[in-house]
Design a protein around this motif. Structure first.
Motif, PDB file in Angstrom:
ATOM      1  N   ILE A 139      79.661  56.809 102.732  1.00 23.62           N
ATOM      2  CA  ILE A 139      78.805  57.106 103.874  1.00 23.62           C
ATOM      3  C   ILE A 139      79.434  56.499 105.126  1.00 23.62           C
ATOM      4  O   ILE A 139      79.764  55.312 105.152  1.00 23.62           O
ATOM      5  N   GLU A 140      79.613  57.324 106.135  1.00 21.96           N
ATOM      6  CA  GLU A 140      80.256  56.898 107.383  1.00 21.96           C
ATOM      7  C   GLU A 140      79.211  56.839 108.490  1.00 21.96           C
ATOM      8  O   GLU A 140      78.681  57.865 108.922  1.00 21.96           O
ATOM      9  N   TYR A 141      78.889  55.618 108.938  1.00 23.22           N
ATOM     10  CA  TYR A 141      77.991  55.452 110.074  1.00 23.22           C
ATOM     11  C   TYR A 141      78.827  55.573 111.355  1.00 23.22           C
ATOM     12  O   TYR A 141      79.656  54.707 111.654  1.00 23.22           O
ATOM     13  N   SER A 194      81.714  62.581  97.730  1.00 26.10           N
ATOM     14  CA  SER A 194      81.131  63.176  98.927  1.00 26.10           C
ATOM     15  C   SER A 194      81.296  62.215 100.091  1.00 26.10           C
ATOM     16  O   SER A 194      80.972  61.031  99.974  1.00 26.10           O
ATOM     17  N   HIS A 195      81.805  62.725 101.193  1.00 27.87           N
ATOM     18  CA  HIS A 195      82.029  61.931 102.391  1.00 27.87           C
ATOM     19  C   HIS A 195      80.984  62.367 103.410  1.00 27.87           C
ATOM     20  O   HIS A 195      81.020  63.509 103.897  1.00 27.87           O
ATOM     21  N   LEU A 196      80.046  61.481 103.724  1.00 28.27           N
ATOM     22  CA  LEU A 196      78.844  61.852 104.464  1.00 28.27           C
ATOM     23  C   LEU A 196      78.796  61.149 105.817  1.00 28.27           C
ATOM     24  O   LEU A 196      78.771  59.920 105.891  1.00 28.27           O
ATOM     25  N   GLY A 197      78.778  61.917 106.890  1.00 29.62           N
ATOM     26  CA  GLY A 197      78.689  61.355 108.222  1.00 29.62           C
ATOM     27  C   GLY A 197      77.251  61.187 108.666  1.00 29.62           C
ATOM     28  O   GLY A 197      76.403  62.044 108.417  1.00 29.62           O
ATOM     29  N   CYS A 198      76.966  60.063 109.324  1.00 28.06           N
ATOM     30  CA  CYS A 198      75.635  59.784 109.873  1.00 28.06           C
ATOM     31  C   CYS A 198      75.798  59.487 111.361  1.00 28.06           C
ATOM     32  O   CYS A 198      76.465  58.521 111.736  1.00 28.06           O
ATOM     33  N   ASN A 199      75.197  60.317 112.208  1.00 28.04           N
ATOM     34  CA  ASN A 199      75.409  60.247 113.654  1.00 28.04           C
ATOM     35  C   ASN A 199      74.502  59.209 114.308  1.00 28.04           C
ATOM     36  O   ASN A 199      73.329  59.450 114.552  1.00 28.04           O
ATOM     37  N   LEU A 200      75.077  58.047 114.628  1.00 29.99           N
ATOM     38  CA  LEU A 200      74.318  56.969 115.263  1.00 29.99           C
ATOM     39  C   LEU A 200      74.776  56.718 116.696  1.00 29.99           C
ATOM     40  O   LEU A 200      74.542  55.645 117.248  1.00 29.99           O
ATOM     41  N   TYR A 201      75.400  57.724 117.287  1.00 33.46           N
ATOM     42  CA  TYR A 201      75.827  57.603 118.676  1.00 33.46           C
ATOM     43  C   TYR A 201      74.608  57.611 119.600  1.00 33.46           C
ATOM     44  O   TYR A 201      73.713  58.449 119.461  1.00 33.46           O
ATOM     45  N   VAL A 202      74.582  56.672 120.533  1.00 30.91           N
ATOM     46  CA  VAL A 202      73.505  56.589 121.520  1.00 30.91           C
ATOM     47  C   VAL A 202      74.136  56.611 122.905  1.00 30.91           C
ATOM     48  O   VAL A 202      74.956  55.744 123.242  1.00 30.91           O
ATOM     49  N   LYS A 203      73.763  57.596 123.712  1.00 36.05           N
ATOM     50  CA  LYS A 203      74.311  57.719 125.061  1.00 36.05           C
ATOM     51  C   LYS A 203      73.686  56.680 125.972  1.00 36.05           C
ATOM     52  O   LYS A 203      72.466  56.495 125.999  1.00 36.05           O
ATOM     53  N   THR A 204      74.516  55.976 126.709  1.00 33.74           N
ATOM     54  CA  THR A 204      74.038  54.983 127.675  1.00 33.74           C
ATOM     55  C   THR A 204      74.584  55.345 129.052  1.00 33.74           C
ATOM     56  O   THR A 204      75.379  56.279 129.206  1.00 33.74           O
ATOM     57  N   VAL A 205      74.159  54.591 130.037  1.00 30.90           N
ATOM     58  CA  VAL A 205      74.635  54.833 131.402  1.00 30.90           C
ATOM     59  C   VAL A 205      76.144  54.674 131.471  1.00 30.90           C
ATOM     60  O   VAL A 205      76.841  55.409 132.170  1.00 30.90           O
ATOM     61  N   GLU A 206      76.675  53.716 130.695  1.00 27.19           N
ATOM     62  CA  GLU A 206      78.099  53.416 130.739  1.00 27.19           C
ATOM     63  C   GLU A 206      78.937  54.505 130.092  1.00 27.19           C
ATOM     64  O   GLU A 206      80.081  54.727 130.436  1.00 27.19           O
ATOM     65  N   ASN A 207      78.361  55.212 129.046  1.00 31.58           N
ATOM     66  CA  ASN A 207      79.194  56.192 128.359  1.00 31.58           C
ATOM     67  C   ASN A 207      78.632  57.592 128.474  1.00 31.58           C
ATOM     68  O   ASN A 207      79.061  58.484 127.802  1.00 31.58           O
TER      69      ASN A 207
END
Length: 207
Positions: A139-141, A194-207
């Protein structure tokens, strides 16, 4: 005597309506149905993490896996952390009851490049899996933007380097941002990871 109309029958029908992947895991008609329903079930848990990414984006691998385990654990499904199987494996999924219980082992990583992902694979193949298992998971965070591109990059790297005695090219997975690979275990058995992606990206003002 017919079960229809009984409280047990009604309970099973409600469970099947509310969470068909759960009932399929508990009483699969085939190995293929069990595997498909298991990954549907874990996919729902990953989706829960993603919907709450702003609460989890700063958490460690261990904390994220603890949340995943808590969300998935219900009667008939145990998700254990750091159990011993030739070493301390990140996640142990135990599905079913008694002698019919099935086990799938998993490693979890916060994305830090394809090589770090392959480290999780190597841990599974070289230390934790005995060869009796037909399945495993990494599992890929992913806390960076563009999870689609990131998991595609990992997949391309696997097809180029064929790590851990990979047998042939990777294959598509039923889950989004995921793929499958087959590897030759020291026991002589072929194991599907199984290679499982988990999308934990959070957009901030900086990015």
């Amino acid at each position: 005597m017919s079960m229809e109309g009984s409280s047990l029958y009604d309970l099973v029908k409600r469970l099947d309506s509310a969470c068909p992947s759960y009932t399929s895991m508990m009483s699969p008609k085939s190995t293929e149905e069990f595997i498909e329903s298991f990954y549907t079930y874990i996919g729902n848990a990953l989706n829960h993490l993603e919907k709450n990414a702003k609460h989890f984006s700063n958490q460690s691998e261990e904390a994220l896996s603890a949340t995943l385990a808590a969300f998935m654990s219900i009667p008939g499904v145990r998700v254990l952390q750091e159990t011993y199987s030739g070493g301390h494996v990140d996640l142990t999924f135990e599905i079913g009851f008694g002698e019919s219980c099935k086990t799938i082992l998993g490693e979890a990583k916060i994305y830090a490049g394809p090589e770090y992902h392959k480290k999780g694979l190597s841990q599974l193949m070289d230390r934790y899996l005995t060869g009796r298992e037909t399945q495993g998971a990494v599992i890929e965070y992913v806390k960076k933007r563009d999870i689609k591109g990131i998991m595609g990059k990992v997949r391309d790297d696997f097809d180029d380097s064929l790590p851990a005695k990979q047998q042939g090219p990777t294959e598509d997975h039923s889950l989004q941002w995921a793929f499958k690979s087959k590897h030759l275990h020291e026991s002589g058995e072929g194991i599907i990871i199984s290679h499982l992606g988990c999308n934990l990206y959070v957009k901030t003002v900086e990015n």
